[in-house]
Design an enzyme around this catalytic site. Sequence first.
Site, short mmCIF file in Angstrom:
data_model
loop_
_atom_site.label_atom_id
_atom_site.label_comp_id
_atom_site.label_asym_id
_atom_site.label_seq_id
_atom_site.Cartn_x
_atom_site.Cartn_y
_atom_site.Cartn_z
N GLN A 1 56.51 60.38 34.39
CA GLN A 1 57.13 61.48 35.13
C GLN A 1 57.88 62.41 34.19
O GLN A 1 58.32 62.01 33.12
CB GLN A 1 58.04 60.95 36.23
CG GLN A 1 59.16 60.06 35.76
CD GLN A 1 59.79 59.27 36.90
OE1 GLN A 1 59.10 58.68 37.72
NE2 GLN A 1 61.10 59.28 36.96
N GLY A 2 57.98 63.66 34.64
CA GLY A 2 58.70 64.67 33.89
C GLY A 2 59.51 65.52 34.83
O GLY A 2 59.34 65.45 36.06
N TYR A 3 60.37 66.33 34.27
CA TYR A 3 61.28 67.14 35.06
C TYR A 3 61.19 68.59 34.63
O TYR A 3 61.21 68.90 33.43
CB TYR A 3 62.71 66.62 34.89
CG TYR A 3 62.83 65.22 35.44
CD1 TYR A 3 63.20 65.02 36.76
CD2 TYR A 3 62.48 64.12 34.66
CE1 TYR A 3 63.24 63.74 37.28
CE2 TYR A 3 62.52 62.84 35.18
CZ TYR A 3 62.91 62.65 36.49
OH TYR A 3 62.93 61.39 37.01
N VAL A 4 61.09 69.47 35.61
CA VAL A 4 61.07 70.91 35.35
C VAL A 4 62.49 71.30 34.94
O VAL A 4 63.45 70.95 35.64
CB VAL A 4 60.60 71.69 36.59
CG1 VAL A 4 60.66 73.18 36.35
CG2 VAL A 4 59.19 71.25 37.00
N ASN B 1 66.74 58.96 35.93
CA ASN B 1 65.54 59.23 35.14
C ASN B 1 65.57 60.64 34.55
O ASN B 1 65.11 60.85 33.43
CB ASN B 1 64.29 59.01 35.99
CG ASN B 1 63.99 57.56 36.21
OD1 ASN B 1 63.08 57.01 35.60
ND2 ASN B 1 64.74 56.90 37.09
#
Length: 153
Positions: free
Chosen positions: A28-31, A144
């Site tokens: 997962q990644g975050y904008v 996270n």
Amino acid sequence: MKTEIERKFLTANDGWRAQTSGSIAMKQGYVPRAKGCATVRVRLAGEQAFLTIKGPTHGISRAEFEYPIPVGDAEIMLKELCGNLVEKTRWLVPFGGRVWEVDEFHGENAGLVVAELELSGAEETYERPPWLGEEVSGDPRSFNSFLARLPYR
């Protein structure tokens, strides 16, 4: 709108490993966001993908909007829109009539293991497994989105 209510804990030992009922690999990644704005997460979970928007945390609760998206779209978003990625294995661990989610982190967050339990209310009671350690529900370092910016290592 769904409200996410969860408690998070470090694990005190590996006793949970003998009780697992399944697992799923996650990336997962975050904008990137401005301070005080919602958190936008892109997640690959096995053969599925999700876009999640989370509001600010109030105690152990926050608004959560989650939508399935095409895996190909998620892969592009993770590559082109998100910064550092969080990779982990989510283990499902039945205990006390509930299913705990134990996240074993990899990569730059290797060595970190966090157990989570989703609740229907902030005051809901639950049986505490013997492998549970310190509660970190309110510690931003256990989020996270924080681990993506400032890894555990």
